[in-house]
Design a protein around this motif. Structure first.
Motif, PDB file in Angstrom:
ATOM      1  N   VAL A  18     -11.018   6.842 -12.835  1.00 39.29           N
ATOM      2  CA  VAL A  18     -10.577   5.675 -12.044  1.00 39.29           C
ATOM      3  C   VAL A  18     -11.822   5.183 -11.304  1.00 39.29           C
ATOM      4  O   VAL A  18     -12.501   4.269 -11.763  1.00 39.29           O
ATOM      5  N   GLN A  19     -12.161   5.866 -10.217  1.00 39.55           N
ATOM      6  CA  GLN A  19     -13.321   5.412  -9.432  1.00 39.55           C
ATOM      7  C   GLN A  19     -14.614   5.480 -10.247  1.00 39.55           C
ATOM      8  O   GLN A  19     -15.506   4.651 -10.072  1.00 39.55           O
ATOM      9  N   LYS A  48       1.130  13.056 -12.031  1.00 33.39           N
ATOM     10  CA  LYS A  48       0.348  12.146 -11.176  1.00 33.39           C
ATOM     11  C   LYS A  48      -0.516  12.960 -10.208  1.00 33.39           C
ATOM     12  O   LYS A  48      -1.711  12.695 -10.038  1.00 33.39           O
ATOM     13  N   ALA A  89      -0.169  -1.110  -9.973  1.00 34.91           N
ATOM     14  CA  ALA A  89      -1.335  -0.921  -9.088  1.00 34.91           C
ATOM     15  C   ALA A  89      -2.574  -0.532  -9.901  1.00 34.91           C
ATOM     16  O   ALA A  89      -3.687  -0.973  -9.604  1.00 34.91           O
ATOM     17  N   LEU A  90      -2.366   0.277 -10.943  1.00 30.14           N
ATOM     18  CA  LEU A  90      -3.502   0.699 -11.766  1.00 30.14           C
ATOM     19  C   LEU A  90      -4.082  -0.496 -12.534  1.00 30.14           C
ATOM     20  O   LEU A  90      -5.298  -0.673 -12.607  1.00 30.14           O
ATOM     21  N   ALA A 141       0.812  -1.209   0.000  1.00 28.49           N
ATOM     22  CA  ALA A 141       0.000   0.000   0.000  1.00 28.49           C
ATOM     23  C   ALA A 141       0.848   1.262   0.000  1.00 28.49           C
ATOM     24  O   ALA A 141       0.392   2.320  -0.382  1.00 28.49           O
ATOM     25  N   TYR A 189      -4.753  13.261  -9.806  1.00 27.06           N
ATOM     26  CA  TYR A 189      -5.515  12.839  -8.618  1.00 27.06           C
ATOM     27  C   TYR A 189      -6.033  13.996  -7.751  1.00 27.06           C
ATOM     28  O   TYR A 189      -6.752  13.745  -6.784  1.00 27.06           O
ATOM     29  N   THR A 204       3.503   2.994  -4.167  1.00 22.98           N
ATOM     30  CA  THR A 204       3.522   3.873  -5.343  1.00 22.98           C
ATOM     31  C   THR A 204       4.137   5.241  -5.063  1.00 22.98           C
ATOM     32  O   THR A 204       4.661   5.864  -5.957  1.00 22.98           O
ATOM     33  N   GLY A 205       4.073   5.687  -3.815  1.00 23.77           N
ATOM     34  CA  GLY A 205       4.785   6.893  -3.419  1.00 23.77           C
ATOM     35  C   GLY A 205       4.138   8.196  -3.837  1.00 23.77           C
ATOM     36  O   GLY A 205       3.512   8.285  -4.902  1.00 23.77           O
ATOM     37  N   ALA A 245      -9.241  11.503 -11.708  1.00 20.93           N
ATOM     38  CA  ALA A 245      -9.451  10.150 -11.185  1.00 20.93           C
ATOM     39  C   ALA A 245     -10.900   9.904 -10.773  1.00 20.93           C
ATOM     40  O   ALA A 245     -11.391   8.775 -10.890  1.00 20.93           O
TER      41      ALA A 245
END
Lengths: 140, 288
Positions: free
Chosen positions: B207-208, B188, B40-41, B22, B192, B25-26, B203
């Motif tokens: 994403v979601q 990035k 992770a994606l 978890a 997000y 990815t940083g 995202a």
């Protein structure tokens, strides 16, 4: 018996939980439910649901006051633009406020300038929130 | 008892692995790990849409929504971008006033190279995109730059993408230049971060929110986003570049949109293209 105790405890806790909201949460929920010019109680005090910019617009509708608030709104918007978080409609609202001043409708100008300043202020808050929390939705 | 102990130990180790993972990815320069982000994606979308192949994400929403795919496949029988590719080829091969052409500006004469963009330029200290280099090629040869977003620049880009179909994206983030990693991290973060009056991040939708209706639209998954650009969008009725789409999306969140090729958008493209590493270039595409 146990069930009854749990329900009683939950009922006793409910008011505590309800008042545990921060001032910001209490303000936002009252604003959402009642709109502006509503008075609510929080931790024994009475507060209104107006945004600070709405209060700033409640001055005498003169050219000088409208120009002053517009200048403040422009400055705030420049601040949020520098952070890269300017909202889409704010520039147009600022232009409309200037137009209202030019046409002598100072109350309209005050209201528009207040709206633009509010957009910019919340945009700045949004920027700071994003700096702290952007990582929360990254898949891991 | 021994079984329970072993099971408990196993679960603890599994949980610890998850927890370690978890943090992988940083979120800053010390910890950001692009490869962990990419994995992770993929894992996220594999879990969301187990029926979809990772390789198929180059087709956007059509990889995950059967109904939309059916319509799109019909549309692709007579691809709406076909004339633009032809026009792009003609423009690409038309010599500048000085006798030179686009082929003189790019590696391999500009053929089959789409998958290498964007890239980090150490000399210039910035992310370079294909469209940016098309215009630089023009200016360096005494021509006026093209308007970003649509028209000739999208057509030339579409032709170059067409010649690159099925080439695999392999975007590099040079380890010997921290600025490249900073640009990736910036992209990035842009992706997000919530912004605009509607308080939406890229995202939130891609994403979601992917494949969840926003009115009549189904947002596409972020995985594979860049591979099919430029695209012919039915909504536009024309071909457009990735940055035209970025401006539109940015505006949709009710943010004041940045201009195409702004540094923020180029960094965003850098991040998104890295996420598509391992997928093939399949531009130009057609979309609703």
């Amino acid at each position: 018996m146990k069930k009854g105790l749990i329900i009683a405890a939950a009922l006793a806790m409910a008011p505590t939980l309800a008042t545990a909201a921060s001032f910001q949460e209490a303000f936002e929920s009252n604003r959402a439910m009642h709109g502006n010019d509503h008075v609510f109680e929080w931790k024994g005090g009475k507060y209104h649901t107006n945004h600070e910019e709405e209060m700033e617009a409640r001055v005498k509708a003169t050219k000088a006051n409208a120009a002053d608030l517009l200048a403040k709104a422009k400055a705030k918007n420049a601040e949020v633009a520098k952070l890269g978080f300017e909202w889409k409609l704010t520039g147009g609202i600022l232009k409309d406020a200037q137009k209202a001043i030019d046409e002598g409708d100072y109350q309209k100008a005050l209201n528009l300038a207040a709206q633009a300043k509010y957009h910019a202020r919340i945009g700045i808050q949004q920027y700071h929130y994003a700096q702290k929390n952007w990582h929360l939705s990254v898949p891991e | 008892m021994k079984i329970i102990k072993t099971l408990a130990l196993g679960l603890t180790v599994a949980a610890a692995t998850q927890m370690t993972h978890a943090a992988d990815t940083g979120f800053d320069m010390q910890t950001v790990d692009p490869e962990a982000d990419r994995i992770a994606l993929q894992k996220y979308f594999k879990s969301r849409f187990p029926e979809s192949d990772i390789a198929d994400y180059v087709n956007g929403i059509y990889a995950v929504d059967a109904g939309s795919r059916e319509q799109w496949e019909e549309l692709e029988e007579f691809p709406p971008y076909e004339f633009d590719v032809e026009q792009g080829e003609e423009l690409f091969n038309t010599a500048f006033a000085n006798g030179k052409g686009y082929a003189d500006c790019f590696e391999n004469g500009g053929i089959g190279i789409r998958q290498n963009f964007p890239y980090w330029s150490k000399e210039e200290g910035t992310v370079k995109t294909l469209e940016q280099e098309i215009n630089e090629c023009r200016v360096n040869n005494g021509e006026e730059p093209l308007k970003w977003g649509k028209g000739a620049i999208a057509q030339i880009s579409a032709y170059m993408a067409w010649t690159s179909r099925d080439k695999v994206f392999d975007i590099k983030i040079p380890a010997d230049d921290e600025r490249a990693k900073a640009a990736y991290l910036d992209g990035k973060k842009f992706f997000y971060a919530k912004r605009g009056q509607l308080n939406l991040s890229c995202a939130n939708c891609h994403v979601q929110g992917s494949n969840i209706a926003i009115r009549a639209d189904l947002p596409s998954p972020q995985l594979g986003h860049v591979t099919h650009f430029p695209v012919f969008r039915s909504k536009w009725g024309s071909l457009g570049t990735l940055h035209r789409r970025y401006s539109g999306c940015h505006k949709d969140s009710r943010s004041k949109p940045l201009k195409p090729q702004a540094e923020e958008f180029r960094n965003l493209e850098y991040f998104q293209s890295y996420m598509s590493n391992g997928l093939v270039a399949n531009g130009p595409g057609s979309r609703k």
